[in-house]
Design a protein around this motif. Structure first.
Motif, short mmCIF file in Angstrom:
data_model
loop_
_atom_site.label_atom_id
_atom_site.label_comp_id
_atom_site.label_asym_id
_atom_site.label_seq_id
_atom_site.Cartn_x
_atom_site.Cartn_y
_atom_site.Cartn_z
N GLN B 205 0.74 -1.33 -0.04
CA GLN B 205 -0.12 0.02 0.02
C GLN B 205 0.93 1.26 -0.08
OE1 GLN B 205 -3.17 -1.24 2.92
NE2 GLN B 205 -3.79 0.45 2.20
N ARG B 206 1.92 1.04 0.76
CA ARG B 206 3.08 2.41 0.81
C ARG B 206 3.74 2.31 -0.59
NH1 ARG B 206 5.87 1.01 6.24
NH2 ARG B 206 4.00 1.46 7.69
N GLY B 207 3.64 1.47 -1.45
CA GLY B 207 4.66 1.29 -2.59
C GLY B 207 6.15 0.90 -2.14
N GLN B 208 6.27 0.58 -0.99
CA GLN B 208 7.50 0.00 -0.68
C GLN B 208 8.24 -1.37 -1.21
OE1 GLN B 208 7.87 1.35 3.79
NE2 GLN B 208 9.77 -0.11 3.91
N HIS B 209 9.31 -1.57 -1.31
CA HIS B 209 9.75 -2.79 -1.53
C HIS B 209 9.61 -3.71 -0.65
CE1 HIS B 209 12.56 -5.98 -3.31
NE2 HIS B 209 13.17 -5.87 -2.10
N ILE B 210 8.96 -5.05 -0.73
CA ILE B 210 9.00 -6.19 0.15
C ILE B 210 10.45 -6.62 0.34
CG2 ILE B 210 7.78 -8.14 0.74
CD1 ILE B 210 5.34 -7.27 -0.91
N PRO B 211 10.93 -6.78 1.60
CA PRO B 211 12.27 -7.45 1.73
C PRO B 211 12.12 -8.83 1.35
CG PRO B 211 11.53 -6.15 3.83
CD PRO B 211 10.31 -6.11 2.86
N VAL B 212 13.22 -9.31 0.87
CA VAL B 212 13.60 -10.56 0.55
C VAL B 212 13.13 -11.76 1.75
CG1 VAL B 212 15.24 -12.30 -0.32
CG2 VAL B 212 15.23 -10.15 -1.30
N ALA B 213 13.76 -11.29 3.03
CA ALA B 213 13.19 -12.07 4.09
C ALA B 213 11.86 -12.34 4.18
CB ALA B 213 13.83 -11.37 5.40
N LEU B 214 11.05 -11.21 4.01
CA LEU B 214 9.37 -11.49 4.00
C LEU B 214 8.99 -12.32 2.81
CD1 LEU B 214 6.75 -10.91 5.29
CD2 LEU B 214 6.77 -8.42 4.13
N GLN B 215 9.61 -12.04 1.67
CA GLN B 215 9.03 -12.63 0.45
C GLN B 215 9.47 -14.21 1.01
OE1 GLN B 215 11.20 -11.30 -2.94
NE2 GLN B 215 10.58 -9.12 -2.91
N ASP B 216 10.61 -14.48 1.27
CA ASP B 216 10.83 -15.81 1.63
C ASP B 216 9.81 -16.66 2.64
OD1 ASP B 216 12.83 -15.94 -0.02
OD2 ASP B 216 14.49 -15.67 1.35
N SER B 217 9.68 -15.75 3.51
CA SER B 217 8.68 -16.36 4.51
C SER B 217 7.39 -16.58 4.00
CB SER B 217 8.42 -15.25 5.73
OG SER B 217 9.67 -15.24 6.28
N LEU B 218 6.70 -15.45 3.21
CA LEU B 218 5.43 -15.95 2.56
C LEU B 218 5.41 -16.87 1.59
CD1 LEU B 218 4.81 -12.05 1.79
CD2 LEU B 218 3.46 -13.44 3.14
N LEU B 219 6.62 -17.16 0.78
CA LEU B 219 6.84 -18.37 -0.18
C LEU B 219 6.70 -19.67 0.65
CD1 LEU B 219 9.27 -17.02 -2.70
CD2 LEU B 219 7.22 -17.98 -3.21
N GLU B 220 7.60 -19.84 1.88
CA GLU B 220 7.87 -20.92 2.48
C GLU B 220 6.43 -21.30 3.70
OE1 GLU B 220 11.48 -20.79 4.71
OE2 GLU B 220 10.59 -22.53 5.97
N ILE B 221 5.86 -20.35 3.83
CA ILE B 221 4.60 -20.82 4.80
C ILE B 221 3.40 -21.21 4.11
CG2 ILE B 221 3.22 -20.10 6.65
CD1 ILE B 221 5.60 -18.44 7.86
N SER B 222 3.27 -20.45 2.91
CA SER B 222 2.21 -20.70 1.98
C SER B 222 2.20 -22.14 1.43
CB SER B 222 1.95 -19.77 0.89
OG SER B 222 3.00 -19.48 0.06
N ALA B 223 3.39 -22.56 1.03
CA ALA B 223 3.67 -23.93 0.76
C ALA B 223 3.44 -24.88 1.80
CB ALA B 223 5.20 -24.06 0.07
N ARG B 224 4.03 -24.62 3.00
CA ARG B 224 3.75 -25.44 4.04
C ARG B 224 2.44 -25.64 4.30
NH1 ARG B 224 7.22 -26.61 8.53
NH2 ARG B 224 6.15 -27.15 10.12
#
Lengths: 196, 431
Positions: B205-224
Motif C-alpha cells: 500500500q505504501r509502494g515500498q519494496h517487500i524485503p527478501v526475508a519477508l518474501q521468503d517467509s510468504l513463499l515458505e509458509i504458503s507452501a507449508r
C-alpha cells in the motif's frame, strides 16, 4: 488578563491529581481496566475445579482403585491478549483441589526438583531417623492442563473482551481425557471519550 | 498638634502580576527540562545508550512527561542489554498511554491558552504500536515467546482500532513482521501467515519494496500450509526460488536498527502588530529535512550472505503521524493566539506596564510541543540467512558498524539477532 491567568492557572492545577490509596478486602471485586484480574482468576479456578470434582471420573477412579486419585497441575498456556500471571491461576486451582479433600495433590515438576535436592542434602546431613528416602514419591494418576484464550473486538473507545478458559484432565495411564472443562467470561468495556 | 500625617493608600498588589511571573517561570523550567531530554537524543550516536540513559536519569521530569521518559529509558535499556528494565519501563509507559487517550478538558484548556506541552504525553499512533513491537522484541530476546505473543496480539488489536478505511494510520509493517516471526517460532503457522501477509499488504500500500526475508517467509509458509493458489501468486511476484527449505534448518534472523529517528524542532514566529500594540507569537513543531539515507548490513555465512532491507521507515512514520495531527495543532495554535492577544489587550487597558509584562509572559510561554520517542531507530531492517549444518558464527559488516563483527550462533537453531548502529552491539536469543 485576569481571566486568561485564571484559565491558565486552573489548567495547570487540574493537570495533576494527588495519589490516593485505600486498602480493600482481597475478596472485593474491583474492575479498573477491564483486563483479567484476581477476581477472574479466583472465580474461574473455583468454578472449574468444582465442576471437575462433580464429574464421574473421580467416583469411577475411587471405586476402581479404592483410593483418592493423585492429581498434578501441568501447564496452563496463556494464549490471550494480556500478560496473565498464570501462576496465580494455577495456585488458585491447586488450592481449590487440595481444599476439596477429594484428591491427593502432587508437586509440579519444577517444585519436585527442589524437593529432590533437599532429599539429597538430607542423605548427607540429616539424622538417620529423620532422613526421607528417595524413590518413595507418589506418582500422579491425572494431569490437569489448560489454556486461556481471548478474542478482542475493539472499535474506537469500545471493546468486547471474550475470555475462554479450557481445562483438560488427562489420565496419565492411557492418555484418556476424562474431563473437559470450559469457562467463558465476556466483558464490555467502554472507555470515556473525555477526561477532566 | 502637628499637621495630620497623610499616609498614601496602600499600594494594591496585583495578584495577576505575581501569578504571571510564577506561571512564566514554572513553564520555562518545564520547557527547559523537555528541551534537555530532547537534546540527549542528539548525542546518542556518539555517547552510546548507557551514557544517555545515565544523563536522562538525572533530568527532572514533569508528571505529564512521565510516559515519554519511560519510553526513552525503556528503549535505551534495551539497547544497553537490560531487557528486564526495558520491559518494566515500557509496560508502565503503555499503561500510562492507555489512560490518557481520551480528550482532556483541562489539558485542552492549557493548550489553547498557554501551550501544547501542558498536555500529558499521549504518544502518536505509530509510537503506540512500536511500543508493543519493542516490548515483543525484548521478550523474544529473553526467550519469553508467549509474552512476546501477548504484545503482538495487543498490537494487532491497537492497529485494528487505529485503522481508518484504506488509510495507513498506525499501521506498522515491522510490527506485523515481528508478529509473524513470533508465531513462526511458536509453530503457529496460520497466525504467522496472516501476520506476514499483513506486513506485505502495508508495504504494498505504501509502494515500498517487500524485503527478501519477508518474501521468503510468504513463499515458505504458503507452501507449508498448502495454500497453492497464494503460493503461485507469490512465485509469480517474487520469482521462483525452487522448493521450500526445510523448517528445521539453522538460520539467522537479523533485525537491524539503523540510525536515530529525526527529532521534532520548534518553529517560532514572533511579529509585532502595530494595530494591536503587542507582539504576537506562534510556535509550531516540525521535522527538518532528512539528512541521512538508510545504511544496510550484510550477514555473511560460510555458504550464503544476505543484506538487510528496510522493513519499516520509522522516520517516515513519525512524519506521517505529525502530518495527521497538524490540523489539531494549528487549530489550537490559532485559538492560543486569540486568547493571548485578548489577555494582553485587557491588561493594556488596565495598565500599560502590566500590558507589557503580560505580552512578555505570552511570548515566553509560547513553546511548541516537541516531545517524541526520539531514540527510536530511523529504520528497522531485516535479513534472514540459512546456516550451514555445523556453522557456529556469522560475520556482520556494514557502514553503520565500526568494523566487521563476528557473532556466535548455534547450528541447526533459529538465531534471532538484534543489531543496533547506536549501541554497536549484538543481542541474540536462540530458539
Amino acid at each position: 488578563m485576569g481571566r486568561w491567568l485564571s484559565f491558565s492557572c486552573m489548567a495547570l492545577l487540574l493537570g495533576g491529581c494527588a495519589t490516593q490509596i485505600t486498602r480493600i478486602d482481597p475478596q472485593e471485586t474491583v474492575d479498573i481496566s477491564g483486563a483479567w484480574n484476581d477476581t477472574d482468576s479466583r472465580l474461574v479456578a473455583e468454578e472449574m475445579i468444582a465442576d471437575a470434582l462433580s464429574r464421574p471420573w473421580l467416583s469411577d477412579f475411587a471405586r476402581q482403585q479404592r483410593q483418592r486419585p493423585a492429581v498434578i497441575v501441568g501447564s496452563v498456556r496463556n494464549l490471550s491478549h494480556e500478560h496473565i500471571n498464570v501462576n496465580t491461576f494455577i495456585a488458585d486451582m491447586e488450592r481449590a483441589l487440595v481444599n476439596s479433600g477429594r484428591v491427593d495433590f502432587v508437586a509440579a515438576s519444577s517444585s519436585r526438583e527442589e524437593i529432590r535436592e533437599e532429599r539429597k542434602d538430607q542423605d548427607l546431613n540429616a539424622r538417620e531417623g529423620t532422613r526421607k528416602a528417595a524413590g518413595q514419591e507418589q506418582g500422579a494418576d491425572f494431569m490437569l492442563q489448560g489454556q486461556i484464550n481471548t478474542i478482542v473486538d475493539a472499535q474506537a473507545k469500545e471493546q468486547v473482551r471474550y475470555y475462554q478458559v479450557d481445562l483438560t484432565m488427562v489420565d496419565l495411564a492411557d492418555n484418556r481425557k476424562v474431563w473437559l472443562g470450559q469457562k467463558k467470561i465476556k466483558k464490555y468495556i467502554k472507555n470515556s471519550k473525555v477526561r477532566w | 498638634m502637628g499637621p495630620p500625617v497623610i499616609h498614601p493608600p496602600p499600594r494594591r498588589r496585583r495578584p495577576e502580576r505575581c501569578a504571571a511571573l510564577l506561571l512564566v517561570l514554572a513553564l520555562q523550567s518545564c520547557s527547559v527540562s523537555q528541551q534537555q531530554a530532547n537534546d540527549l537524543a542528539d548525542g546518542l550516536q556518539n555517547a552510546g545508550p548507557e551514557q544517555v540513559l545515565g544523563a536522562l536519569g538525572k533530568l527532572k521530569a514533569q508528571q505529564r512527561d512521565r510516559s515519554q521518559r519511560l519510553m526513552l529509558s525503556g528503549l535505551l535499556k534495551l539497547l544497553s542489554g537490560d531487557f528486564e528494565g526495558c520491559i518494566l519501563d515500557l509496560e508502565t509507559a503503555k499503561q500510562l498511554l492507555a489512560g490518557v487517550q481520551a480528550i482532556s478538558i483541562s489539558e485542552t484548556l492549557g493548550a489553547v491558552t498557554i501551550n501544547e506541552t501542558l498536555r500529558v504525553y499521549a504518544g502518536t499512533p505509530g509510537e503506540r504500536v512500536l511500543l508493543h513491537e519493542v516490548l515483543a522484541l525484548a521478550f523474544v530476546l529473553q526467550g519469553q515467546l508467549e509474552d512476546a505473543r501477548v504484545e503482538i496480539l495487543q498490537a494487532d488489536a491497537l492497529m485494528r482500532t487505529l485503522a481508518r478505511g484504506d488509510a495507513l494510520d498506525g499501521q506498522v509493517a515491522s510490527t506485523r513482521y515481528l508478529g509473524g516471526l513470533v508465531f513462526e517460532l511458536l509453530g503457529e503457522w496460520s497466525d504467522a501467515m496472516i501476520s506476514y501477509r499483513k506486513a506485505a499488504e502495508i508495504l504494498q500500500q505504501r509502494g515500498q519494496h517487500i524485503p527478501v526475508a519477508l518474501q521468503d517467509s510468504l513463499l515458505e509458509i504458503s507452501a507449508r500450509m498448502g495454500l497453492d493458489a497464494e503460493h503461485a501468486d507469490y512465485r509469480a511476484a517474487f520469482g521462483d526460488r525452487g522448493a521450500p527449505l526445510a523448517y528445521s534448518r539453522g538460520e539467522v534472523i537479523a533485525l537491524y536498527w539503523d540510525g536515530i529517528v529525526s527529532r521534532l524542532r520548534q518553529s517560532l514566529l514572533a511579529v509585532y502588530v502595530p494595530e494591536l500594540q503587542q507582539t504576537v507569537s506562534l510556535a509550531l513543531p516540525y521535522y527538518p529535512a532528512r539528512q541521512a539515507n538508510a545504511r544496510h548490513l550484510t550477514i555473511r555465512c560460510a555458504t550464503a550472505q544476505a543484506g538487510t532491507q528496510v522493513l519499516e521507515d520509522v522516520d517516515a512514520l513519525a512524519r506521517q503521524d505529525l502530518k495527521a495531527r497538524e490540523a489539531a495543532i494549528y487549530a489550537a495554535a490559532l485559538a492560543r493566539v486569540v486568547a493571548k492577544s485578548q489577555a494582553v489587550r485587557a491588561a493594556q487597558r488596565d495598565n500599560p506596564y502590566v500590558g507589557i509584562l503580560t505580552n512578555m509572559a505570552t511570548l515566553f510561554t509560547e513553546v511548541a510541543d516537541t516531545r517524541s520517542w526520539n531514540v527510536l531507530p530511523s529504520s528497522i531492517q531485516v535479513a534472514r540467512v540459512t546456516l550451514a549444518p555445523d556453522e557456529d558464527a556469522v560475520t556482520v559488516v556494514g557502514a553503520g558498524l565500526p568494523g566487521a563483527m563476528t557473532v556466535p550462533v548455534v547450528p541447526g537453531s533459529k538465531n534471532v539477532l538484534l543489531i543496533s548502529s547506536v549501541s554497536q552491539r549484538t543481542f541474540s536469543h536462540v530458539f
